[in-house]
Design an enzyme around this catalytic site. Sequence first.
Site, PDB file in Angstrom:
ATOM      1  CB  CYS A  31      -0.925   0.010   1.216  1.00 47.14           C
ATOM      2  SG  CYS A  31      -2.172  -1.286   1.194  1.00 47.14           S
ATOM      3  CG  HIS A  38      12.549  -1.056   2.913  1.00 42.93           C
ATOM      4  ND1 HIS A  38      12.481  -2.299   3.504  1.00 42.93           N
ATOM      5  CD2 HIS A  38      12.121  -1.219   1.636  1.00 42.93           C
ATOM      6  CE1 HIS A  38      12.032  -3.176   2.621  1.00 42.93           C
ATOM      7  NE2 HIS A  38      11.799  -2.540   1.482  1.00 42.93           N
ATOM      8  CG  HIS A  51      -5.527  19.808   4.447  1.00 40.13           C
ATOM      9  ND1 HIS A  51      -6.777  20.097   4.945  1.00 40.13           N
ATOM     10  CD2 HIS A  51      -5.123  20.915   3.761  1.00 40.13           C
ATOM     11  CE1 HIS A  51      -7.122  21.318   4.564  1.00 40.13           C
ATOM     12  NE2 HIS A  51      -6.135  21.839   3.854  1.00 40.13           N
ATOM     13  CG  HIS A  73      -2.925   3.111   3.703  1.00 39.02           C
ATOM     14  ND1 HIS A  73      -3.661   2.903   2.555  1.00 39.02           N
ATOM     15  CD2 HIS A  73      -2.716   1.870   4.244  1.00 39.02           C
ATOM     16  CE1 HIS A  73      -3.880   1.612   2.406  1.00 39.02           C
ATOM     17  NE2 HIS A  73      -3.328   0.971   3.411  1.00 39.02           N
ATOM     18  CG  HIS A  87     -18.511   4.828   5.339  1.00 42.78           C
ATOM     19  ND1 HIS A  87     -19.394   5.322   4.395  1.00 42.78           N
ATOM     20  CD2 HIS A  87     -19.266   4.132   6.234  1.00 42.78           C
ATOM     21  CE1 HIS A  87     -20.620   4.961   4.713  1.00 42.78           C
ATOM     22  NE2 HIS A  87     -20.577   4.244   5.817  1.00 42.78           N
ATOM     23  CG  ASN A 140      -6.805  -1.017   2.153  1.00 46.05           C
ATOM     24  OD1 ASN A 140      -6.239  -0.334   1.307  1.00 46.05           O
ATOM     25  ND2 ASN A 140      -6.145  -1.705   3.065  1.00 46.05           N
TER      26      ASN A 140
END
Length: 510
Positions: free
Chosen positions: A236, A315, A401, A405, A434, A438
């Site tokens: 993702c 990472h 803002h 994810h 919602h 995902n």
Amino acid sequence: MAVELQIQSTSSSARRLPDFLQGVNLKYVKLGYHYLITHLLTLLLVPLLLAVLLEATRLGPDQILHLCRHLQLNLLSVLLCSALLVFAATAYAISRPRPVFLLDFSCYLPPPHLEVKFQRFMEHSRLSGHFDDRSLDFQRKILSRAGLGEETYLPAALHELPSRACMATARLEAEEVMFGAVDELLQRTGIRPKDIGVLVVNCSLFNPTPSLSAMIINRYKMRGNIKSYNLGGMGCSAGVIAVDLARDILQVERRTYALVVSTENITQNWYSGNQRSMLIPNCLFRMGGAALLLTNRRAKRHRAKYELVHTVRTHKGADDKCYGCVYQEQDGDGKMGVSLSKELMAIAGDALKTNITTLGPLVLPLSEQIIFFVVLVLRKLTKRKNRFKTYIPDFKLAFEHFCIHAGGRAVIDELEKNLQLTERHVEASRMTLHRFGNTSSSSIWYELAYLEAKGRVKRGDRVWQIAFGSGFKCNSAVWRALRSIKPPSHGPWEDCIDKYPVRIPDAVEI
């Protein structure tokens, strides 16, 4: 495909700011301190300039004449200093990285007939014959508490009984999502496909031959010398990685455009077994994708929406536990799925901590950095570290803002708690989860589209996109709005933005 991340701290005290900071009076003391440090240079220079001007007004004609003669005698020194300053300024301007602008982006909106109602999801799972009663009950519990609504989407092949999950239908899903997003983007920007010099596509679990990037090049008949890249298996967080790669290439390629496409493919990656650690993605992941157009052309700055300020990549793959916490494999019956480690939560929290530690000095105001450094030194020097609780920097001073994810409800809840955000700060993430579920690497763009649809993005606003992925990775991108963004007439939220935000219950009855 990435997975739902639930970030947890080792103790509840590490999640909260010290209690004394919650007092109303000290809250305003801290705010005053922030303004003082932020404008400290101005406060010091203004009195100094006033003193210089006041002293200059006291000079008589003889003193002014003497000063002019002194400058004439030192004309060579003045010219050398001026030339040196011009050279230094030119060298600095040349050495600075080229600015990268985001002209526009688009998110794919699937057709209504691909919507997945809760009852239909459970009935389809039951009729498929793949799941036993325990697995069906487990999926029902996950789905009821996941924070998803009943308007998310799954590809056409999974709506059929039996499902037609094969290479051909997976290609159809990829084409539908990618071409749908790119078509809208090109229409919005008016850029011709042959003007695009860089193409970066990321999709974690579907990597056919020819590649997805080749699929786009063939569809839009792009030029033969285009720099194309296809990123796979990066989860993702790959959307931020794709942006970072495009930015690096734009530092080398002059006056061109970069097309970035982020998506995930569900068709062939629907798990049909009964291992619980592999069932969660079935309940969370949904169909979606995004396309964005970047450029390094300074002449296009007035047309661009945002400027890319920072990217920070973390990472943890050198650690075996981090590497294997999200692992694609076959279960005991030979069915392919993504296995989740029990240590995933702690690993995600550690990756987030490392990423924030690197990002903080780049974005936090000096006032926050001073407090954090002082507390850190005191904790190092004091034997009883409990006297000085860990200070959590106020990232609300750095960003207007937040696009977190939408990996799952727990991800959003924990980041809201750990970063001391408000309901409004995480609204875009919750509403995206919602409405669309995902959607993997593209979720952060559905969230930014939500903010734009609400008309909240103003000129100068800073946006923080943060995503997690297998490997294990935590990546951040920071954008600055170049103009106030008007709510677009087209987009993924065009038919429903007026009804959002909605109240999301702790659990729904299925």
